[in-house]
Design a protein around this motif. Structure first.
Motif, PDB file in Angstrom:
ATOM      1  N   ASP A  11       0.823  -1.205   0.000  1.00 26.19           N
ATOM      2  CA  ASP A  11       0.000   0.000   0.000  1.00 26.19           C
ATOM      3  C   ASP A  11       0.860   1.258   0.000  1.00 26.19           C
ATOM      4  N   GLU A  12       2.022   1.207   0.607  1.00 23.94           N
ATOM      5  CA  GLU A  12       2.944   2.347   0.563  1.00 23.94           C
ATOM      6  C   GLU A  12       3.491   2.534  -0.854  1.00 23.94           C
ATOM      7  N   LEU A  13       3.783   1.428  -1.516  1.00 24.97           N
ATOM      8  CA  LEU A  13       4.269   1.511  -2.894  1.00 24.97           C
ATOM      9  C   LEU A  13       3.211   2.100  -3.822  1.00 24.97           C
ATOM     10  N   ALA A  20       3.383  10.274  -7.831  1.00 25.28           N
ATOM     11  CA  ALA A  20       4.415  10.648  -8.805  1.00 25.28           C
ATOM     12  C   ALA A  20       3.807  11.490  -9.926  1.00 25.28           C
ATOM     13  N   PRO A  21       4.495  12.553 -10.370  1.00 24.66           N
ATOM     14  CA  PRO A  21       3.972  13.395 -11.450  1.00 24.66           C
ATOM     15  C   PRO A  21       3.756  12.619 -12.755  1.00 24.66           C
ATOM     16  N   ALA A  22       4.585  11.653 -13.025  1.00 26.95           N
ATOM     17  CA  ALA A  22       4.443  10.884 -14.260  1.00 26.95           C
ATOM     18  C   ALA A  22       3.125  10.129 -14.297  1.00 26.95           C
ATOM     19  N   THR A  23       2.652   9.664 -13.147  1.00 31.26           N
ATOM     20  CA  THR A  23       1.378   8.946 -13.088  1.00 31.26           C
ATOM     21  C   THR A  23       0.228   9.869 -13.458  1.00 31.26           C
TER      22      THR A  23
END
Length: 132
Positions: A11-13, A20-23
């Protein structure tokens, strides 16, 4: 020897990946791409545009198609690129139905076909089937 960092839970991952900006850019691209595809595929053509679907019913690829058409005081020309054997291409012509248009088709093997298509055919959605 350096100590190994503690393993992070799944869940942390996931939370880190979503931050992340890319997401965010990836999701935005998916949304915009889906909207553009819906607009290109599902939307009706603008009023006054003759939509012609050219079917290559031959077993030879078409290298190019040249359309010549005109009415009243306007005259236009349009070129389309390669259409594979068995494929089709939808083309928008600034032309009126039933007036017909000239087509020159050049095949990959050098053969050329020239003809007047769809004279007298009514409707803003039309089809042309070419074969040899």
């Amino acid at each position: 020897m350096e100590p190994t960092p503690p393993r992070r839970s799944w869940d942390e991952l996931v939370v880190d990946a979503l931050r992340a900006p890319a997401t965010g850019l990836f999701v935005l691209g998916l949304i915009l791409g889906a909207g553009l595809m819906h607009w290109l595929v599902e939307s009706p053509p603008p009023e006054g545009v003759l939509m012609v679907t050219l079917h290559n019913d031959s077993d030879v690829a078409i290298r190019s198609v040249h359309f010549d058409f005109g009415h009243e005081l306007s005259e236009s020309s349009l070129r389309e690129g390669e259409i594979g054997a068995g494929e089709r291409r939808r083309v928008a012509l600034n032309h009126v139905p039933a007036a017909g248009f000239n087509a020159e088709i050049r095949y990959a093997d050098g053969h050329v076909q020239e003809f007047c298509a769809n004279r007298g055919v009514e409707g803003w959605e039309q089809e042309v089937r070419v074969y040899r």
